[in-house]
Design an enzyme around this catalytic site. Sequence first.
Site, PDB file in Angstrom:
ATOM      1  N   PHE A  59      42.581  42.669  37.806  1.00 51.45           N
ATOM      2  CA  PHE A  59      41.841  42.303  36.466  1.00 51.45           C
ATOM      3  C   PHE A  59      41.951  40.772  36.284  1.00 51.45           C
ATOM      4  O   PHE A  59      40.963  40.090  35.588  1.00 51.45           O
ATOM      5  CB  PHE A  59      42.779  42.907  35.385  1.00 51.45           C
ATOM      6  CG  PHE A  59      43.992  42.255  35.015  1.00 51.45           C
ATOM      7  CD1 PHE A  59      43.890  40.937  34.305  1.00 51.45           C
ATOM      8  CD2 PHE A  59      45.165  42.540  35.521  1.00 51.45           C
ATOM      9  CE1 PHE A  59      45.193  40.423  34.065  1.00 51.45           C
ATOM     10  CE2 PHE A  59      46.464  42.081  35.294  1.00 51.45           C
ATOM     11  CZ  PHE A  59      46.464  40.887  34.510  1.00 51.45           C
ATOM     12  N   LYS A  82      34.904  48.329  43.986  1.00 48.05           N
ATOM     13  CA  LYS A  82      35.440  49.023  42.705  1.00 48.05           C
ATOM     14  C   LYS A  82      36.123  48.022  42.152  1.00 48.05           C
ATOM     15  O   LYS A  82      37.297  47.647  42.360  1.00 48.05           O
ATOM     16  CB  LYS A  82      36.400  50.234  43.118  1.00 48.05           C
ATOM     17  CG  LYS A  82      36.749  51.173  41.837  1.00 48.05           C
ATOM     18  CD  LYS A  82      38.225  51.373  42.156  1.00 48.05           C
ATOM     19  CE  LYS A  82      39.288  50.407  41.456  1.00 48.05           C
ATOM     20  NZ  LYS A  82      39.587  50.333  40.340  1.00 48.05           N
ATOM     21  N   GLU A 117      39.411  48.543  36.478  1.00 48.33           N
ATOM     22  CA  GLU A 117      38.913  49.293  35.167  1.00 48.33           C
ATOM     23  C   GLU A 117      39.246  48.347  33.972  1.00 48.33           C
ATOM     24  O   GLU A 117      38.526  48.656  33.073  1.00 48.33           O
ATOM     25  CB  GLU A 117      39.378  50.654  35.258  1.00 48.33           C
ATOM     26  CG  GLU A 117      40.990  50.629  34.993  1.00 48.33           C
ATOM     27  CD  GLU A 117      41.581  50.630  36.661  1.00 48.33           C
ATOM     28  OE1 GLU A 117      41.016  49.989  37.385  1.00 48.33           O
ATOM     29  OE2 GLU A 117      42.882  51.263  36.477  1.00 48.33           O
ATOM     30  N   SER A 126      48.547  44.494  42.999  1.00 48.05           N
ATOM     31  CA  SER A 126      50.063  44.280  42.949  1.00 48.05           C
ATOM     32  C   SER A 126      50.677  44.807  44.440  1.00 48.05           C
ATOM     33  O   SER A 126      49.952  45.631  45.186  1.00 48.05           O
ATOM     34  CB  SER A 126      50.804  45.149  41.854  1.00 48.05           C
ATOM     35  OG  SER A 126      50.237  46.441  42.064  1.00 48.05           O
ATOM     36  N   CYS A 174      48.184  34.753  40.947  1.00 45.52           N
ATOM     37  CA  CYS A 174      49.028  35.002  41.745  1.00 45.52           C
ATOM     38  C   CYS A 174      49.538  33.720  42.463  1.00 45.52           C
ATOM     39  O   CYS A 174      50.080  33.872  43.272  1.00 45.52           O
ATOM     40  CB  CYS A 174      48.237  35.948  42.613  1.00 45.52           C
ATOM     41  SG  CYS A 174      47.096  34.957  43.714  1.00 45.52           S
ATOM     42  N   GLU A 234      58.253  39.879  39.738  1.00 42.76           N
ATOM     43  CA  GLU A 234      56.920  39.117  39.481  1.00 42.76           C
ATOM     44  C   GLU A 234      56.709  39.397  37.750  1.00 42.76           C
ATOM     45  O   GLU A 234      56.456  40.543  37.508  1.00 42.76           O
ATOM     46  CB  GLU A 234      55.842  39.501  40.167  1.00 42.76           C
ATOM     47  CG  GLU A 234      54.427  39.059  39.739  1.00 42.76           C
ATOM     48  CD  GLU A 234      53.063  39.290  40.486  1.00 42.76           C
ATOM     49  OE1 GLU A 234      53.186  40.675  40.870  1.00 42.76           O
ATOM     50  OE2 GLU A 234      52.480  38.632  40.799  1.00 42.76           O
TER      51      GLU A 234
HETATM   52  P1  NAD Z   1      46.882  46.766  40.223  1.00 45.64           P
HETATM   53  O1  NAD Z   1      47.421  46.700  41.296  1.00 45.64           O
HETATM   54  O2  NAD Z   1      47.398  47.269  39.157  1.00 45.64           O
HETATM   55  O3  NAD Z   1      45.343  46.979  40.367  1.00 45.64           O
HETATM   56  C1  NAD Z   1      44.542  46.462  41.438  1.00 45.64           C
HETATM   57  C2  NAD Z   1      43.596  47.641  41.731  1.00 45.64           C
HETATM   58  O4  NAD Z   1      44.057  48.523  42.422  1.00 45.64           O
HETATM   59  C3  NAD Z   1      42.593  47.921  40.637  1.00 45.64           C
HETATM   60  O5  NAD Z   1      41.410  47.772  40.795  1.00 45.64           O
HETATM   61  C4  NAD Z   1      43.296  49.222  40.236  1.00 45.64           C
HETATM   62  O6  NAD Z   1      42.250  50.160  39.620  1.00 45.64           O
HETATM   63  C5  NAD Z   1      43.720  49.732  41.564  1.00 45.64           C
HETATM   64  N1  NAD Z   1      44.858  50.688  41.407  1.00 45.64           N
HETATM   65  C6  NAD Z   1      45.974  50.409  40.671  1.00 45.64           C
HETATM   66  N2  NAD Z   1      47.063  51.455  40.782  1.00 45.64           N
HETATM   67  C7  NAD Z   1      46.464  52.048  41.880  1.00 45.64           C
HETATM   68  C8  NAD Z   1      47.107  53.023  42.569  1.00 45.64           C
HETATM   69  N3  NAD Z   1      48.090  53.785  42.154  1.00 45.64           N
HETATM   70  N4  NAD Z   1      46.327  53.794  43.458  1.00 45.64           N
HETATM   71  C9  NAD Z   1      45.244  53.340  43.667  1.00 45.64           C
HETATM   72  N5  NAD Z   1      44.655  52.382  43.347  1.00 45.64           N
HETATM   73  C10 NAD Z   1      45.378  51.579  42.246  1.00 45.64           C
HETATM   74  O7  NAD Z   1      46.824  44.869  39.926  1.00 45.64           O
HETATM   75  P2  NAD Z   1      46.202  44.035  38.613  1.00 45.64           P
HETATM   76  O8  NAD Z   1      47.271  44.380  37.414  1.00 45.64           O
HETATM   77  O9  NAD Z   1      44.868  44.501  38.334  1.00 45.64           O
HETATM   78  O10 NAD Z   1      46.360  42.739  39.115  1.00 45.64           O
HETATM   79  C11 NAD Z   1      47.533  41.877  39.014  1.00 45.64           C
HETATM   80  C12 NAD Z   1      48.315  42.026  40.300  1.00 45.64           C
HETATM   81  O11 NAD Z   1      47.462  41.411  41.185  1.00 45.64           O
HETATM   82  C13 NAD Z   1      49.452  40.912  40.234  1.00 45.64           C
HETATM   83  O12 NAD Z   1      50.432  41.448  41.112  1.00 45.64           O
HETATM   84  C14 NAD Z   1      48.957  39.639  41.086  1.00 45.64           C
HETATM   85  O13 NAD Z   1      50.062  38.725  41.823  1.00 45.64           O
HETATM   86  C15 NAD Z   1      48.148  40.335  42.053  1.00 45.64           C
HETATM   87  N6  NAD Z   1      46.891  39.539  42.788  1.00 45.64           N
HETATM   88  C16 NAD Z   1      47.195  39.001  43.823  1.00 45.64           C
HETATM   89  C17 NAD Z   1      46.208  37.889  44.287  1.00 45.64           C
HETATM   90  C18 NAD Z   1      46.621  37.457  45.868  1.00 45.64           C
HETATM   91  O14 NAD Z   1      45.797  36.989  46.081  1.00 45.64           O
HETATM   92  N7  NAD Z   1      47.611  37.687  46.290  1.00 45.64           N
HETATM   93  C19 NAD Z   1      45.408  37.426  43.622  1.00 45.64           C
HETATM   94  C20 NAD Z   1      45.084  38.152  42.342  1.00 45.64           C
HETATM   95  C21 NAD Z   1      46.192  38.913  41.998  1.00 45.64           C
END
Ligand code: NAD
Length: 499
Positions: free
Chosen positions: A159, A183, A186, A236, A291, A392
């Site tokens: 997000f 994708k 959401e 994450s 991040c 985090e």
């Molecule tokens: P998230 O892991 O909750 O969601 C990321 C994506 O995965 C979304 O599209 C979501 O729909 C999907 N998703 C979530 N849970 C899922 C599951 N159980 N099974 C399959 N798909 C699933 O992450 P977020 O809250 O959207 O973003 C924040 C996280 O992203 C933080 O941990 C941040 O550090 C990380 N991040 C990392 C970087 C990097 O370059 N390392 C960059 C940006 C964000």
Amino acid sequence: MKTLPRDNARSEKLPNFINGQWKHSTAGDHLDVRDPATARVLATVPISPKAELDLAVAGASKAFIEWRRTPPTERVQYLFRLKQLLEENFEDIARTTTMECGKTLTESRGELRRGIENIETACGIPAMMQGYNSEDIAAGVDEFMLRQPVGVVAAITPFNFPSMIPLWFMPYALACGNTFIIKPSEKVPLTMQKLFALIEKTSMPKGVVQLVNGAREVVDGILDHPEVRAVSFVGSSPVAQYIYSRAAAKGKRAQCQGGAKNPAVILPDADLETTIGIVADSAFGCAGQRCLAISTAVTVGEAGKDFTQAIVEAAKRRRVGYGLEDGVEMGPVIREEAKSRIEDLIQKGVAEGAGLLVDGRKARIPGYEKGYFVKPTILKDVNPRGDIAKTEIFGPVLSLIHVNDLDEAIGMVNQGSYGNMASLFTRSGMAARKFRYEAQAGNIGINLGVAAPMAFFPFSGWKESFFGDLHAQGWDAIEFYTQKKVVIERWPKDWARKF
Ligand code: NAD
């Protein structure tokens, strides 16, 4: 199926973009997309069923046949057009990002600029995806390495950077001759709606790029579909690890970027004023939902007292509010649940013995009482072995830890399970070299708070911040999105092999 008037997109159920057409999902479930500053519902997003992902994959497979035969010099023409359209619609997209994600307009502009830089870099693909060759490896025999696209590829994005992160992948995938499915998160699907409206205007062939909104069902559909050859993920760490394992088990290429807990070490010789400004921007910018945010400041020796006093003042000064208003330096966090989670973690830090120097809980922003605001927060004397030092938080919370020397500080940097970024603030070249050499993180900042690699460098997270081997952006992207083919040819003068 009909082309929807894009101006109405926000007031209605959002469509997917499949095989060149905007198409409403048959999903039973829709989620509200909210402006985090006001809690106002901006649109609803479908939690698309697997069948719609399957439709997108089938279309992308079909489109791949012609797209891979389209010369790279022609493929990048669509990207040049997209870049131009993004420049023309820059403010509109940035505003959309701020409305759905909460960050300030300056931050939204910044991320879109970094996204466009990836398009610009990918326009160099005709040269970047060249192979190499050796003439006469034996008499009359030549050997070549060619790069070919891998096929249908997909990206699943988080997000916090609704425009930039999809653009870490899409331009390279397309320019290399793959067809691409995204994708988006959401929580922030509107920015992608805007981007796809522009992609439509480039007249890119139908099916080359597909947008499927949804959540886990679409993700699992991507991971299990035999025709999806490569998966890029950012989000994450637990989800990154899940996606990496499941994609790898199905024989796919996978690059999965995870979470972070980034330390900054402040040496006594650092320029205090500059350091404070940079650390505050890093820790509290994007409301800490980045991040590459500095989340722990490790002060060394004499640096402790002055740094602590100055960062407390900077945290209190930060102007928090609605990201579209002038002068606002920090917006809300993404959702009510995120706010509660962050506030609970602050309380946990206190329970573990930390001192609360600035408490950003119970933030009340006049005119935005329903928004999900947490103000800058500072915890001092955080227990390095406690949960708060390791977890985090993903909010505007800076933990302070004090140590005696650089070796101890580097030990602190390296004890964490993440390895996304580590920063050092100093005037000493020797200290900087030691830090760069020993710190276990893939992105290093020297006198920098957000060491975000340019598009022509890899975004190099380590440890639990990354699962895979080839990173996003630059040359790594070319390696990830192409498969190598080695050809050995015999063309002897007399057309016969001599034994
Ligand atoms: P998230 O892991 O909750 O969601 C990321 C994506 O995965 C979304 O599209 C979501 O729909 C999907 N998703 C979530 N849970 C899922 C599951 N159980 N099974 C399959 N798909 C699933 O992450 P977020 O809250 O959207 O973003 C924040 C996280 O992203 C933080 O941990 C941040 O550090 C990380 N991040 C990392 C970087 C990097 O370059 N390392 C960059 C940006 C964000």
